[in-house]
Enzyme design. Structure first.
Site, PDB file in Angstrom:
ATOM      1  N   CYS A  93       0.809  -1.220   0.000  1.00  0.00           N
ATOM      2  CA  CYS A  93       0.000   0.000   0.000  1.00  0.00           C
ATOM      3  C   CYS A  93       0.843   1.271   0.000  1.00  0.00           C
ATOM      4  O   CYS A  93       0.620   2.188  -0.806  1.00  0.00           O
ATOM      5  CB  CYS A  93      -0.976  -0.015   1.171  1.00  0.00           C
ATOM      6  SG  CYS A  93      -0.210   0.037   2.821  1.00  0.00           S
ATOM      7  N   HIS A 113      -2.813   1.233   7.016  1.00  0.00           N
ATOM      8  CA  HIS A 113      -3.020   1.149   5.565  1.00  0.00           C
ATOM      9  C   HIS A 113      -3.218   2.550   5.006  1.00  0.00           C
ATOM     10  O   HIS A 113      -3.698   3.455   5.697  1.00  0.00           O
ATOM     11  CB  HIS A 113      -4.262   0.291   5.279  1.00  0.00           C
ATOM     12  CG  HIS A 113      -4.405  -0.119   3.844  1.00  0.00           C
ATOM     13  ND1 HIS A 113      -3.573  -1.021   3.238  1.00  0.00           N
ATOM     14  CD2 HIS A 113      -5.295   0.260   2.880  1.00  0.00           C
ATOM     15  CE1 HIS A 113      -3.942  -1.198   1.978  1.00  0.00           C
ATOM     16  NE2 HIS A 113      -4.988  -0.418   1.740  1.00  0.00           N
ATOM     17  N   HIS A 154      -5.984   1.549  -4.320  1.00  0.00           N
ATOM     18  CA  HIS A 154      -4.943   1.144  -3.360  1.00  0.00           C
ATOM     19  C   HIS A 154      -4.437  -0.255  -3.655  1.00  0.00           C
ATOM     20  O   HIS A 154      -5.110  -1.056  -4.329  1.00  0.00           O
ATOM     21  CB  HIS A 154      -5.469   1.217  -1.924  1.00  0.00           C
ATOM     22  CG  HIS A 154      -6.640   0.323  -1.650  1.00  0.00           C
ATOM     23  ND1 HIS A 154      -6.820  -0.333  -0.446  1.00  0.00           N
ATOM     24  CD2 HIS A 154      -7.712  -0.041  -2.401  1.00  0.00           C
ATOM     25  CE1 HIS A 154      -7.934  -1.029  -0.465  1.00  0.00           C
ATOM     26  NE2 HIS A 154      -8.492  -0.867  -1.637  1.00  0.00           N
TER      27      HIS A 154
END
Length: 459
Positions: A370, A421, A433
């Site tokens: 990520c 994240h 993402h």
């Protein structure tokens, strides 16, 4: 003869009742009977007084036999029945006892029926209790069968590499799209050799021997594709354990797909992203598969591909060409000036949807996690961001969720209190993402998990 047997049965019954109470009186009584003092024994005495000695002898012979069976007879119920009959008649005779004996059979049948019904009710109650019981940790013991994606009217691409979707049912027809192995298509028309299919916004023909249909498609998907849980509720709790009493880690929105880690009797464990996993109730999900959709082919690509193809093998090497093209996109294109606007950042990031997720990776084409994905996207626009999500959250300008615009960064802590994240907001409540190893780089609902912070990098 029928009436005599009935009266004789009455004496047996009466003998059973009298024996059970320890009193047997077969002598005639001088007392006058009335509605006020009549009883079962006195009714028998009155009957004996008016009949011959033969019946008395038969009565005495039957006492011993009736004593053997007295335990199986409900004397109180018969006595109550006789008393009710006595109130309705003014003349006391043996017929009262005879009626009671006839009714005894009905009473026993009713008892058996009632017992059977009660047993059924108890079983039903026990079953209901079992379904509603919970274990010591609060989890439900009820099994909830999970539902699976239907493949009726659908097919899956089973050929390796990419498959061409053509404008007609012939290899001479132009290529309008390509679809990867494991791609899912809707069957518009099922022909003998070619089928008209649709996938995404593409429509065309694929050879049947490159597809698996209906139940065969389900079997192929089950054996070869990764399972995902699709949320069917408007919003579903992701819990730490297999119980509604367990801590809620996040709320998952309708329609989102999450990698399945384990399917249980009532709960399924899913992976939300590279830093979050938990349990969802089987009642509110459908098990699907990580399939892909068709990608339209531009006219110039169509022409060159069509010219070079001179055989009937619809499996192509388009995959290699696509990868090379994507690698070129990893570097700034010379004829496209770099832009610092959020819209340009969002559009650039969307080019890499479908590429793999790799833990610790930073390549937009070969794989990134990520924060590696975010770092490389912003690097293309001359922004040097830190490597990890928790540090990325400390740069730029913090903004409210109400002020989100394309190109902003959204951070998620999944209830842990620390950044887990990061994603790029692209507008309309969506993000792009690097999600996890199953789904790779994808577009998701921005609130697939509750954001804990938003930051604007490009002003």
């Amino acid at each position: 003869m029928r009436k005599k047997k009935k009266i004789f049965a009455a004496f047996i019954t009466a003998g059973m009742i009298a024996s059970s109470s320890g009193v047997v009186n077969i002598q005639a009584s001088q007392e006058k009977y009335s509605d006020n003092n009549v009883s079962l024994i006195s009714a028998i005495d009155n009957y004996v007084e008016t009949n011959d000695q033969a019946f008395i002898n038969e009565f005495n012979d039957s006492i011993q036999l009736s004593q053997d069976n007295v335990k199986s007879f409900d004397s109180d119920k018969v006595a109550n029945k006789v008393e009710e009959e006595q109130k309705e008649t003014s003349e006391v005779t043996g017929s009262i006892v005879a009626v009671a004996v006839d009714d005894r059979e009905n009473v026993n049948l009713d008892n058996e029926k009632t017992t059977e019904e009660n047993t059924t009710e108890e079983a039903t109650t026990e079953e209901t209790t079992t379904e509603e019981t919970t274990t010591e940790d609060g989890s439900s013991s009820e099994e909830v069968s999970v539902s699976y994606q239907s493949f009726e009217g659908k097919a899956i691409v089973t050929a390796g590499g990419y498959v061409n979707i053509r404008s007609g049912a012939s290899t001479d027809d132009s290529i309008v799209a390509t679809i990867n192995n494991g791609g899912l298509v809707n069957i518009e028309e099922n022909g003998n050799e070619w089928s008209l299919v649709s996938s995404g916004n593409c429509k065309g023909y694929i050879k049947n021997d490159l597809l698996a249909f209906d139940d065969d498609a389900r079997a192929y998907a089950d054996a070869n594709l990764t399972k995902v849980a699709v949320i069917t509720a408007s919003s579903l709790s992701l819990r730490q354990g297999q119980s509604t009493a367990s801590e809620c880690l996040s709320m998952l929105p309708n329609g989102e797909r999450y990698r399945v880690l384990e399917i249980g009797n009532a709960w399924t464990k899913v992976e939300v992203d590279d830093s979050l996993s938990g349990y969802v109730s089987n009642e509110y999900i459908e098990i699907g598969y990580n399939t892909s959709s068709a990608t339209a082919v531009e006219a110039s690509q169509d022409d060159s591909s069509n010219e070079s193809e001179d055989n009937d093998d619809e499996e192509t090497t388009t995959e290699e060409t696509t990868e090379e093209s994507s690698e070129d996109n990893d570097e700034p294109a010379s004829d496209v000036p770099a832009s610092s606007t959020g819209i340009d950042i969002a559009n650039f990031a969307l080019q890499f949807v479908g590429n793999p997720y790799v833990w610790g990776g930073t390549s937009l084409t070969e794989g990134a996690d990520c924060s590696g994905f975010v770092m490389r996207v912003f690097e293309h626009f001359q922004y040097q961001l830190p490597r990890t999500a928790d540090v990325q959250a400390e740069v730029g300008t913090p903004i409210s969720l109400a002020a989100l615009a394309p190109g902003d960064l959204l951070f998620y802590d999944h209830g842990s209190g620390s950044i887990q994240h990061v994603a790029i907001y692209i507008g309309d409540g969506q993000i792009v993402h690097a999600s996890n190893s199953t789904t790779g780089i994808i577009v998701s609902n921005a609130y697939y998990s509750t954001p804990c912070k938003a930051v604007r990098i490009a002003e």
